[in-house]
Design a protein around this motif. Structure first.
Motif, PDB file in Angstrom:
ATOM      1  N   TRP A   1       0.957  -0.707  -0.400  1.00 52.62           N
ATOM      2  CA  TRP A   1       0.080  -0.100   0.709  1.00 52.62           C
ATOM      3  C   TRP A   1       1.071   1.751   0.011  1.00 52.62           C
ATOM      4  N   ASP A   2       2.270   0.739   0.347  1.00 50.38           N
ATOM      5  CA  ASP A   2       3.050   2.050  -0.585  1.00 50.38           C
ATOM      6  C   ASP A   2       3.246   3.286  -1.378  1.00 50.38           C
ATOM      7  N   GLN A   3       2.317   4.479  -0.962  1.00 54.42           N
ATOM      8  CA  GLN A   3       1.855   4.888  -2.373  1.00 54.42           C
ATOM      9  C   GLN A   3       3.629   5.552  -2.637  1.00 54.42           C
ATOM     10  N   ARG A   4       3.800   6.375  -2.042  1.00 53.74           N
ATOM     11  CA  ARG A   4       5.432   7.094  -1.683  1.00 53.74           C
ATOM     12  C   ARG A   4       6.254   7.323  -3.087  1.00 53.74           C
ATOM     13  N   ARG A   5       5.984   6.335  -4.185  1.00 55.70           N
ATOM     14  CA  ARG A   5       6.716   5.564  -4.980  1.00 55.70           C
ATOM     15  C   ARG A   5       6.101   6.202  -6.411  1.00 55.70           C
ATOM     16  N   GLY A   6       5.000   6.608  -6.531  1.00 53.00           N
ATOM     17  CA  GLY A   6       4.009   6.951  -7.969  1.00 53.00           C
ATOM     18  C   GLY A   6       3.314   5.463  -8.527  1.00 53.00           C
ATOM     19  N   PRO A   7       2.809   6.076  -8.956  1.00 55.10           N
ATOM     20  CA  PRO A   7       1.900   4.472  -9.793  1.00 55.10           C
ATOM     21  C   PRO A   7       3.307   4.234 -10.328  1.00 55.10           C
ATOM     22  N   LYS A   8       2.373   2.785 -11.476  1.00 56.34           N
ATOM     23  CA  LYS A   8       2.949   2.286 -12.253  1.00 56.34           C
ATOM     24  C   LYS A   8       3.562   2.436 -13.518  1.00 56.34           C
ATOM     25  N   THR A   9       4.338   2.483 -13.825  1.00 57.19           N
ATOM     26  CA  THR A   9       4.099   2.199 -15.839  1.00 57.19           C
ATOM     27  C   THR A   9       3.376   1.428 -16.138  1.00 57.19           C
ATOM     28  N   PRO A  10       2.250   1.393 -17.676  1.00 56.23           N
ATOM     29  CA  PRO A  10       1.842   0.516 -18.084  1.00 56.23           C
ATOM     30  C   PRO A  10       3.180  -0.967 -18.362  1.00 56.23           C
ATOM     31  N   HIS A  11       4.564   0.240 -18.739  1.00 59.29           N
ATOM     32  CA  HIS A  11       5.369  -1.428 -19.258  1.00 59.29           C
ATOM     33  C   HIS A  11       5.771  -2.131 -17.785  1.00 59.29           C
ATOM     34  N   GLU A  12       5.670  -1.596 -16.586  1.00 63.19           N
ATOM     35  CA  GLU A  12       6.206  -1.902 -15.183  1.00 63.19           C
ATOM     36  C   GLU A  12       5.234  -3.222 -14.745  1.00 63.19           C
ATOM     37  N   LEU A  13       3.373  -2.794 -15.036  1.00 66.75           N
ATOM     38  CA  LEU A  13       2.357  -3.377 -14.634  1.00 66.75           C
ATOM     39  C   LEU A  13       2.749  -4.754 -15.306  1.00 66.75           C
ATOM     40  N   LEU A  14       2.618  -4.533 -16.911  1.00 66.61           N
ATOM     41  CA  LEU A  14       2.616  -5.442 -17.776  1.00 66.61           C
ATOM     42  C   LEU A  14       4.195  -6.801 -17.241  1.00 66.61           C
TER      43      LEU A  14
END
Length: 97
Positions: free
Chosen positions: A65-78
């Motif tokens: 749940w730690d959101q300090r890093r920011g959202p992941k890119t679509p490539h990271e999610l893939l």
């Protein structure tokens, strides 16, 4: 939070924190753990049926749940989804851009 602090003493909050350290998290965090436990059990059962070695741990399925890093890119999610798919013995039949 202000209402909680107004109604609850520091000593009581400390007792609840100690309780959680011994008995596990209260609230939604406990549900996340239970869901991760079920996911690990199902994953390990499927792997065993398929003759694959290695086991997944509950922590492999716990949400972060730690959101300090920011959202992941679509490539990271893939990449993450592809890794999970491969670990579970899945194949990829589509194309990506």
């Amino acid at each position: 939070m202000a209402e909680l602090l107004a109604r609850t003493s520091s000593a009581e909050l400390t007792e609840w924190r100690a309780f959680e350290r011994i008995d596990g998290p209260l609230g939604p965090g406990r549900g996340d753990y239970h869901a991760a436990l079920v996911a690990a059990t199902v994953s390990n059962s499927i792997r065993a049926l398929g003759g694959k070695r290695g086991t997944k741990r509950v922590t492999d399925f716990l949400l972060e749940w730690d959101q300090r890093r920011g959202p992941k890119t679509p490539h990271e999610l893939l990449r993450e989804v592809s890794s999970i798919n491969a670990a579970l013995g899945g194949t990829h039949s589509g194309t990506t851009s």
